[in-house]
Design a protein around this motif. Sequence first.
Motif, mmCIF file in Angstrom:
data_model
loop_
_atom_site.group_PDB
_atom_site.id
_atom_site.type_symbol
_atom_site.label_atom_id
_atom_site.label_comp_id
_atom_site.label_asym_id
_atom_site.label_seq_id
_atom_site.Cartn_x
_atom_site.Cartn_y
_atom_site.Cartn_z
ATOM 1 N N LYS A 51 0.844 -1.204 0.000
ATOM 2 C CA LYS A 51 0.000 0.000 0.000
ATOM 3 C C LYS A 51 0.877 1.252 0.000
ATOM 4 O O LYS A 51 0.597 2.212 -0.719
ATOM 5 N N ASN A 52 1.910 1.234 0.811
ATOM 6 C CA ASN A 52 2.832 2.363 0.855
ATOM 7 C C ASN A 52 3.540 2.535 -0.488
ATOM 8 O O ASN A 52 3.736 3.659 -0.959
ATOM 9 N N TYR A 53 3.904 1.441 -1.105
ATOM 10 C CA TYR A 53 4.552 1.486 -2.426
ATOM 11 C C TYR A 53 3.617 2.154 -3.437
ATOM 12 O O TYR A 53 4.041 3.009 -4.216
ATOM 13 N N ILE A 54 2.340 1.791 -3.394
ATOM 14 C CA ILE A 54 1.347 2.390 -4.298
ATOM 15 C C ILE A 54 1.277 3.901 -4.061
ATOM 16 O O ILE A 54 1.288 4.690 -5.003
ATOM 17 N N PRO A 66 -8.256 -4.507 -13.435
ATOM 18 C CA PRO A 66 -7.830 -5.622 -12.568
ATOM 19 C C PRO A 66 -6.699 -6.468 -13.175
ATOM 20 O O PRO A 66 -5.755 -6.825 -12.462
ATOM 21 N N ASP A 67 -6.756 -6.746 -14.460
ATOM 22 C CA ASP A 67 -5.682 -7.524 -15.094
ATOM 23 C C ASP A 67 -4.366 -6.753 -15.092
ATOM 24 O O ASP A 67 -3.295 -7.331 -14.872
ATOM 25 N N GLN A 68 -4.435 -5.456 -15.324
ATOM 26 C CA GLN A 68 -3.223 -4.636 -15.297
ATOM 27 C C GLN A 68 -2.643 -4.558 -13.882
ATOM 28 O O GLN A 68 -1.430 -4.500 -13.714
ATOM 29 N N ARG A 69 -3.512 -4.575 -12.886
ATOM 30 C CA ARG A 69 -3.047 -4.552 -11.500
ATOM 31 C C ARG A 69 -2.273 -5.828 -11.164
ATOM 32 O O ARG A 69 -1.248 -5.778 -10.493
ATOM 33 N N LEU A 70 -2.776 -6.952 -11.637
ATOM 34 C CA LEU A 70 -2.073 -8.214 -11.418
ATOM 35 C C LEU A 70 -0.714 -8.188 -12.107
ATOM 36 O O LEU A 70 0.294 -8.629 -11.537
ATOM 37 N N GLU A 71 -0.681 -7.653 -13.313
ATOM 38 C CA GLU A 71 0.581 -7.534 -14.051
ATOM 39 C C GLU A 71 1.533 -6.570 -13.346
ATOM 40 O O GLU A 71 2.747 -6.796 -13.292
ATOM 41 N N VAL A 76 6.468 -5.298 -10.446
ATOM 42 C CA VAL A 76 7.099 -4.650 -9.303
ATOM 43 C C VAL A 76 7.906 -5.659 -8.483
ATOM 44 O O VAL A 76 9.033 -5.366 -8.083
ATOM 45 N N THR A 77 7.347 -6.828 -8.243
ATOM 46 C CA THR A 77 8.042 -7.819 -7.423
ATOM 47 C C THR A 77 9.213 -8.457 -8.170
ATOM 48 O O THR A 77 10.080 -9.069 -7.555
ATOM 49 N N LYS A 78 9.249 -8.275 -9.452
ATOM 50 C CA LYS A 78 10.344 -8.831 -10.244
ATOM 51 C C LYS A 78 11.429 -7.799 -10.534
ATOM 52 O O LYS A 78 12.612 -8.083 -10.442
ATOM 53 N N LYS A 79 11.025 -6.564 -10.864
ATOM 54 C CA LYS A 79 11.980 -5.595 -11.402
ATOM 55 C C LYS A 79 12.424 -4.493 -10.454
ATOM 56 O O LYS A 79 13.472 -3.906 -10.661
ATOM 57 N N ASP A 80 11.634 -4.178 -9.442
ATOM 58 C CA ASP A 80 12.031 -3.132 -8.503
ATOM 59 C C ASP A 80 12.892 -3.775 -7.416
ATOM 60 O O ASP A 80 12.377 -4.300 -6.418
ATOM 61 N N ILE A 81 14.191 -3.727 -7.606
ATOM 62 C CA ILE A 81 15.135 -4.444 -6.741
ATOM 63 C C ILE A 81 15.068 -3.957 -5.295
ATOM 64 O O ILE A 81 15.096 -4.763 -4.359
ATOM 65 N N LYS A 82 14.955 -2.633 -5.081
ATOM 66 C CA LYS A 82 14.868 -2.115 -3.710
ATOM 67 C C LYS A 82 13.614 -2.645 -3.015
ATOM 68 O O LYS A 82 13.673 -3.076 -1.864
ATOM 69 N N PHE A 83 12.500 -2.631 -3.714
ATOM 70 C CA PHE A 83 11.251 -3.118 -3.137
ATOM 71 C C PHE A 83 11.340 -4.623 -2.884
ATOM 72 O O PHE A 83 10.940 -5.117 -1.826
ATOM 73 N N ARG A 84 11.878 -5.343 -3.835
ATOM 74 C CA ARG A 84 12.045 -6.789 -3.724
ATOM 75 C C ARG A 84 12.916 -7.137 -2.504
ATOM 76 O O ARG A 84 12.581 -8.033 -1.734
ATOM 77 N N ASN A 85 14.024 -6.406 -2.337
ATOM 78 C CA ASN A 85 14.901 -6.651 -1.197
ATOM 79 C C ASN A 85 14.211 -6.337 0.127
ATOM 80 O O ASN A 85 14.433 -7.017 1.132
ATOM 81 N N SER A 86 13.376 -5.327 0.128
ATOM 82 C CA SER A 86 12.611 -4.991 1.325
ATOM 83 C C SER A 86 11.669 -6.144 1.690
ATOM 84 O O SER A 86 11.580 -6.543 2.857
ATOM 85 N N LEU A 87 10.987 -6.676 0.698
ATOM 86 C CA LEU A 87 10.083 -7.813 0.934
ATOM 87 C C LEU A 87 10.849 -9.022 1.460
ATOM 88 O O LEU A 87 10.413 -9.687 2.405
ATOM 89 N N LYS A 88 12.007 -9.294 0.845
ATOM 90 C CA LYS A 88 12.821 -10.423 1.303
ATOM 91 C C LYS A 88 13.254 -10.232 2.750
ATOM 92 O O LYS A 88 13.236 -11.171 3.542
#
Length: 135
Positions: A51-54, A66-71, A76-88
């Motif tokens: 939510k904060n990312y949005i 809705p389909d674009q949101r899923l995409e 985001v979870t694949k290409k945004d490395i900073k966000f991905r690392n935060s999730l990890k």
Amino acid sequence: MDTRDLSLIKLRPELPNVKLDGFMSTEESFQNKTLRPVIKLQNDILVAVFKNYIRKHKNIFNTYTPDQRLEYIDTVTKKDIKFRNSLKGIIIGHFTLEEYAVYIQNSSALNKRMMNIVKERLKSNLLEFEIIESQ
């Protein structure tokens, strides 16, 4: 096992539908024994972080179908490395020392599994992300 490790394990939800048997690969066993319970435990914070990312990305998410949101979640979870690392980090911080030792032996494969589960969890919470107001 030290107090921290025992406390972490006690916090995790039981997942009766997750199978564990001796015929699984190390990665699959780790996924079912560790990743799934930790990610389920961390669901609320994962949703809050997305939510904060949005919000930080000017609510562009809310202009999508809705389909674009899923995409978008996939991208985001694949290409945004900073966000991905935060999730990890949100997930890895809940590993016991023994689990962390297993994780570092095969982090690449386990990261893929971890991010796939997180991505599916975010997608299953799609309604939570409706109209995030700027604050």
